[in-house]
Design a protein around this motif. Structure first.
Motif, short mmCIF file in Angstrom:
data_model
loop_
_atom_site.label_atom_id
_atom_site.label_comp_id
_atom_site.label_asym_id
_atom_site.label_seq_id
_atom_site.Cartn_x
_atom_site.Cartn_y
_atom_site.Cartn_z
N THR A 81 -88.47 -17.16 5.46
CA THR A 81 -88.44 -15.71 5.72
C THR A 81 -87.42 -15.44 6.81
O THR A 81 -86.98 -16.34 7.53
N ASN A 88 -93.57 -12.60 1.21
CA ASN A 88 -94.03 -11.60 2.17
C ASN A 88 -95.36 -10.99 1.74
O ASN A 88 -95.71 -11.01 0.56
N HIS A 89 -96.07 -10.46 2.73
CA HIS A 89 -97.46 -10.08 2.48
C HIS A 89 -97.65 -9.12 1.32
O HIS A 89 -98.43 -9.40 0.41
N ASP A 90 -96.94 -8.01 1.39
CA ASP A 90 -97.23 -6.99 0.38
C ASP A 90 -97.02 -7.49 -1.04
O ASP A 90 -97.93 -7.43 -1.86
N GLN A 145 -95.65 -8.59 -8.57
CA GLN A 145 -95.35 -8.32 -7.16
C GLN A 145 -95.15 -6.83 -6.88
O GLN A 145 -95.27 -6.40 -5.74
N GLN A 186 -102.05 -7.10 9.12
CA GLN A 186 -101.35 -6.65 7.92
C GLN A 186 -102.24 -5.63 7.23
O GLN A 186 -103.44 -5.82 7.13
N ASP A 227 -102.58 -13.71 9.77
CA ASP A 227 -101.12 -13.79 9.79
C ASP A 227 -100.65 -14.27 11.16
O ASP A 227 -100.19 -13.48 11.98
N HIS A 267 -98.18 -15.81 13.18
CA HIS A 267 -96.80 -16.27 13.42
C HIS A 267 -96.67 -16.92 14.79
O HIS A 267 -95.78 -17.73 15.01
N ASP A 273 -95.01 -19.76 10.02
CA ASP A 273 -94.46 -18.69 9.19
C ASP A 273 -95.13 -18.73 7.80
O ASP A 273 -95.89 -19.64 7.49
N HIS A 274 -94.81 -17.74 6.99
CA HIS A 274 -95.35 -17.68 5.62
C HIS A 274 -94.88 -18.88 4.80
O HIS A 274 -93.73 -19.28 4.90
#
Lengths: 439, 506
Positions: free
Chosen positions: B124, B178-180, B191, B228, B363, B365, B425-426
């Motif tokens: 990311t 990414n989250h959304d 997605q 989030q 989440d 980070h 991170d993700h």
């Protein structure tokens, strides 16, 4: 690209070809009717109708030629169809020419003779058309053999069935025969009979006796469906897993031969359920499966049908009757907690569909073990919920012998710990719930 | 609505208002209505599975053909599960601190992640520009638990007690980073927003087992870090009839807003008003055949029944102390994850088909060690209690429990790595979820990741595979439950998804 247009246009042949048939028939009809004074005026329409028939026939010939380029047709039948079609177009053209006044006066052809020629044209149309039909639908589609054919009698049992004649042959014809048959012969293969299979096609013999993995036929139907050699091609419905298993068994156990009864071969049990399902024998069901690749084994004693009136009555009384599976018909039945129904109101109907009940929930309805004696007749039960009923140890006797029962919920009943232990150890029930029981 | 009333004349189509409305019947509505006869569709979920029941309405809408055929074929398999409770850990819990034990990492503390592991895969924007990608082992220890000696983190002592009931899948992977998009992908199979949520598909396909409560109920924890956002479209019906949307029950106060009668307005008034409203709506429906009108009628009727059923279902009064002890101290505090777990159990007992809990705050980070400990503390005991409670009540027989987030987290530290602190991170390439109960093997781990928990080395499970398997357990073939919308047939798993046979109980 050009080729694609040709292929596309070629495929319009079966559509276009009906135009000349219609026009020429109409010409004959007009010509015949015109013998009656009332319809004499129709004679004037014959030339134009013939001309249209001639033009349409010529067009159909062109399209038909394009279609024939795509191959895959029996050369003999195709040749006859082609020749008869072209001849038909020419004859139609000639007959039209005979109606041109200048030619007609010169030839002095009697009206009856012209009509006879027209009748001949009709016969020719029938002949060419029949050949075309045979190309599309197969030689045997419209033949005397269809009228006189004897349908093979359904074998009485799986053991009595001939593995090739009763099972494999009809299966292959159904699933593969549209393309692989005399008259179509994709990949030069026909699945019509054993001799053709053994002879094979472009890739050699389809079968190697006793060795499924070496057999082209078996290889092709077990490839990854995305593989370009996978059969059936072009997204046609693939064989089911059980059908693949049958073919494998036939090649392995019956040496891919005919005239062999399943019961007389080795290990018929391995294929029993699949064949029973294929033949639809005896009201019992076999593994249910899908192309998703998951196979569920279903108890073969579950009936395919259930008494729908009994179900309707149960629903009317507030029971929730849910279908778990359509074939065989598996039911999941719930009597809402505290329904106020006595067991006598629902027992008879439950028994009527007893063999279909797989999951049953009678919890929290004030039932005693006496009320529930009938449960021993629900022999296909897999999950049973009886929690929160005033049940004593006697309930064990009614459920211990149920052969398919996996789990029973006796939470908050009066059953004793000892009886629970007894039930858990001396029946095939794998999970007995007895939380807060015995009080 | 059987009784006649002298006011009935007003329900005629000749009023100026209606004529005005009629003019607005546009081409699209007309085509939709005449070509499909959608009127009966909305009734589908209650009638579709009612194999033998027929209603005048269903008969009238025989034109609904294709839709009805799809619903009539259900279930495609004998179901293993009747209900689902999905514990969604929103934010992306770290697999490295929970289930995916990587003892070898300790020796590599602070070393740069070998490029051969990452192999050029994207990161990311949050960590792509870091000069180093230092390997951060879990600072939390793992211990063996259960009959199969499964490694579970010390952060999850309660979950460790029920590990023999879990089917732990360590090889989930997603396409979104990414989250959304990732959470939307998990919920809807796509997605981009706009498709129906899993619970909506199940409601549409299988209908309801309790007509007094919604089929799909959502509970969001009050005590998760709101790092989030969540939004109602995650449990939205997309293009399915709107009665299949998830209904969110709020914490404390009114669980469902505007469900109570206004002051001085009793149940009889309400009923009479609803009867007239239904008549009006039916007129509208016969004029336009808009399926949303049916949905609205059904929703009003459902809301009326919920005026009694919801307070009853949400009441904790009957729960003994022993239950609160089991779920932990938070469970007495409405709106917490633990309290929601008790509610979930109560709703499942009432045969609500799909209950989804969300707990935000995963989440991490930065400050991961402290934050994840807090998250685990807020959820671990109640999660395990839910399993135990369902199990002793015999409900694990036909209830599927699912735990997991939208993706995992990286093995390398995002930001500075110190002896006590790091972030992650993700990481969509591998992460852990677990399932328990109906139809899945108990006490197994499925799938394997490499030594860095970075790539999957055995039995990968795509999000669509997970969804296909979930539908399978409910008796649905994911390829056959489709809905035609804007000229295309849609399904939860889009054009992919394979059932994960390795986790199915035989």
């Amino acid at each position: 690209m050009l080729l694609d247009i040709f292929t596309f246009t070629g495929r319009l042949h079966p559509l276009i070809v009906h135009l000349p048939i219609g026009f020429l028939l109409l010409a004959v009809l007009f010509d015949l009717l015109a013998y009656r004074p009332r319809y004499a005026y129709l004679r004037a329409a014959v030339p134009l109708t013939l001309l249209a028939g001639f033009a349409a026939a010529a067009l159909a010939c062109g399209f038909g030629y394009l279609l024939s380029l795509s191959g895959d047709y029996d050369a003999g039948v195709l040749g006859r169809h082609k020749r008869s079609g072209i001849f038909l177009a020419i004859v139609a053209g000639v007959l039209w020419a005979l109606t041109i006044p200048r030619i007609r006066t010169r030839l002095q052809l009697p009206a009856k003779a012209f009509s006879a020629l027209l009748a001949g044209l009709l016969l020719l149309t029938g002949y060419a058309g029949h050949l075309g039909g045979s190309l599309t639908h197969g030689d045997d589609y419209l033949s005397l053999a269809v009228l006189t054919a004897q349908k093979r009698a359904l074998p009485a049992s799986v053991e009595e069935a001939f593995i090739y004649e009763d099972v494999v042959q009809p299966m292959l014809v159904k699933k593969c025969g549209q393309c692989h048959r005399p008259g179509k012969l994709k990949g030069e293969l026909s699945v019509q009979d054993l001799a053709s299979l053994l002879k094979g096609g472009k890739s050699g013999p389809a079968l190697v006796a006793g060795q499924p993995e070496q057999s082209e036929l078996y290889k092709r139907i077990t490839l990854d469906p995305d593989h370009e050699d996978f059969m059936p091609a072009e997204g046609k419905p693939p064989l089911k897993r059980s059908e693949v298993a049958i073919i494998r068994w036939w090649i392995a156990q019956a040496s891919a031969a005919g005239g062999k009864k399943i019961g007389e071969l080795k290990d018929p049990a391995a294929i029993q359920a699949q064949v029973a399902a294929f033949l639809g024998l005896g009201g019992t069901a076999a593994p249910v499966e899908t192309v998703a690749g998951v196979e569920q084994r279903i108890n073969p004693d579950i009936p395919l049908q259930a008494d729908q009136q009994a179900i309707a009555r149960l629903r009317q009384k507030g029971l929730m009757v849910r279908v778990m599976l359509h074939q065989p018909l598996m039911l999941d039945i719930t009597l809402p907690a505290g329904s106020g129904r006595s067991i006598n109101e629902i027992k008879d109907d439950l028994l009527k569909i007893g063999k279909n009940i797989i999951w049953l929930n009678l919890s929290a309805n004030g039932f005693t073990e006496k009320d529930l004696a009938f449960l021993q007749e629900l022999t296909n039960l897999e999950k049973l919920r009886l929690e929160k009923n005033p049940l004593g140890d006697g309930i064990s006797a009614h459920i211990a012998a149920l052969p398919h029962l996996e789990a029973v919920n006796l939470n908050e009943t009066r059953i004793s710990e000892a009886a629970v232990q007894q039930l858990a150890q001396h029946s095939q029930i794998r999970r007995v719930y007895s939380w807060k029981a015995g009080k | 609505m059987g009784h006649h009333h002298h006011h009935d004349e007003i329900f005629k189509l000749h009023t100026p208002d209606f004529r005005q409305l009629n003019k607005k019947l546009d081409r699209r509505t007309f085509l939709t209505k005449t070509s499909l006869g959608l009127g009966a569709l909305a009734m589908g979920s209650l009638l579709g599975r009612d194999l033998f029941g027929s209603s005048p309405k269903a008969a009238a809408g025989a034109a609904a053909g294709a839709e009805a055929d799809i619903l009539k074929a259900l279930p495609h398999f004998a179901p293993k599960a009747k209900r689902v409770v999905y514990l969604f850990m929103s934010g992306g819990p770290s697999q490295i601190e929970t289930f995916d034990y990587k003892p070898g990492l300790a020796a590599m503390l602070g070393q740069d992640l070998p490029p051969s592991v990452r192999n050029g895969q994207r990161l990311t924007g949050m960590s792509a520009n870091q000069s180093q990608l230092p390997v951060a082992p879990s600072i939390y220890k793992f211990n063996r638990h259960g009959k199969n000696e499964t490694w579970v983190s010390e952060l999850l002592p309660h979950t460790a007690q029920v590990v023999d009931d879990l089917c732990i899948v360590k090889s989930l992977y997603s396409e979104a980073i990414n989250h959304d998009p990732a959470i939307t992908f998990f919920q809807t199979g796509n997605q981009l927003p706009g498709r129906p949520s899993i619970g909506s598909w199940i409601s549409y396909g299988l209908g309801s087992d309790n007509h007094n409560l919604p089929t799909f109920i959502v509970l969001v924890s009050r005590n998760g870090q709101k790092d989030q956002p969540l939004y109602a479209r995650l449990w939205g019906n997309g293009f399915l009839p709107s009665k299949h949307q998830g209904v969110q029950f709020r914490a404390g106060g009114d669980p469902v807003l505007f469900l109570n009668n206004p002051e001085g307005y009793d149940g009889k008034d309400r009923k009479e008003m609803l009867e007239y409203l239904t008549k009006l709506n039916q007129l509208q429906n016969s004029a336009y055949g808009d399926p949303e009108v049916d949905a609205r009628i059904a929703q009003y009727e459902m809301a009326y029944r919920m005026q009694t059923s919801v307070p009853e279902a949400m009441s904790m009064a009957d729960e003994p102390d022993e239950v609160f002890d089991l779920y932990g101290p938070d469970s007495r505090d409405p709106g917490t994850y633990a309290a929601n777990c008790i509610l979930a159990r109560k709703l499942l007992e009432k045969d609500v088909k799909f209950v989804q809990l969300y707990h935000q705050g995963w989440d991490q980070h930065g400050n991961l060690p402290q934050a994840i400990a807090q998250q685990c503390k807020a959820t671990d005991q109640a999660t395990a209690a839910l399993i135990k409670d369902l199990k002793r009540r015999g409900l694990l027989e036909d209830t599927l429990v699912i735990w997991g987030g939208e993706f995992g987290r990286t093995v390398y530290s995002q930001g500075k790595l110190t002896a006590t602190d790091y972030g992650r991170d993700h990481h969509p390439r591998c992460f852990t979820m677990w399932m328990a109960g109906a139809g899945v093997k108990a006490g197994i781990s499925y799938g394997e990741t490499d030594d860095f928990s970075y790539n999957i080395v055995k039995d990968p499970v795509h999000v669509h595979d997970f969804q296909a398997t979930l539908l399978y357990l409910m008796g649905i073939d994911h390829e056959r439950l489709t809905y035609k919308f804007q000229g295309r047939r849609f399904r939860l798993t889009d054009v992919e998804g394979k059932i994960v046979q390795g986790i199915l109980a035989s």
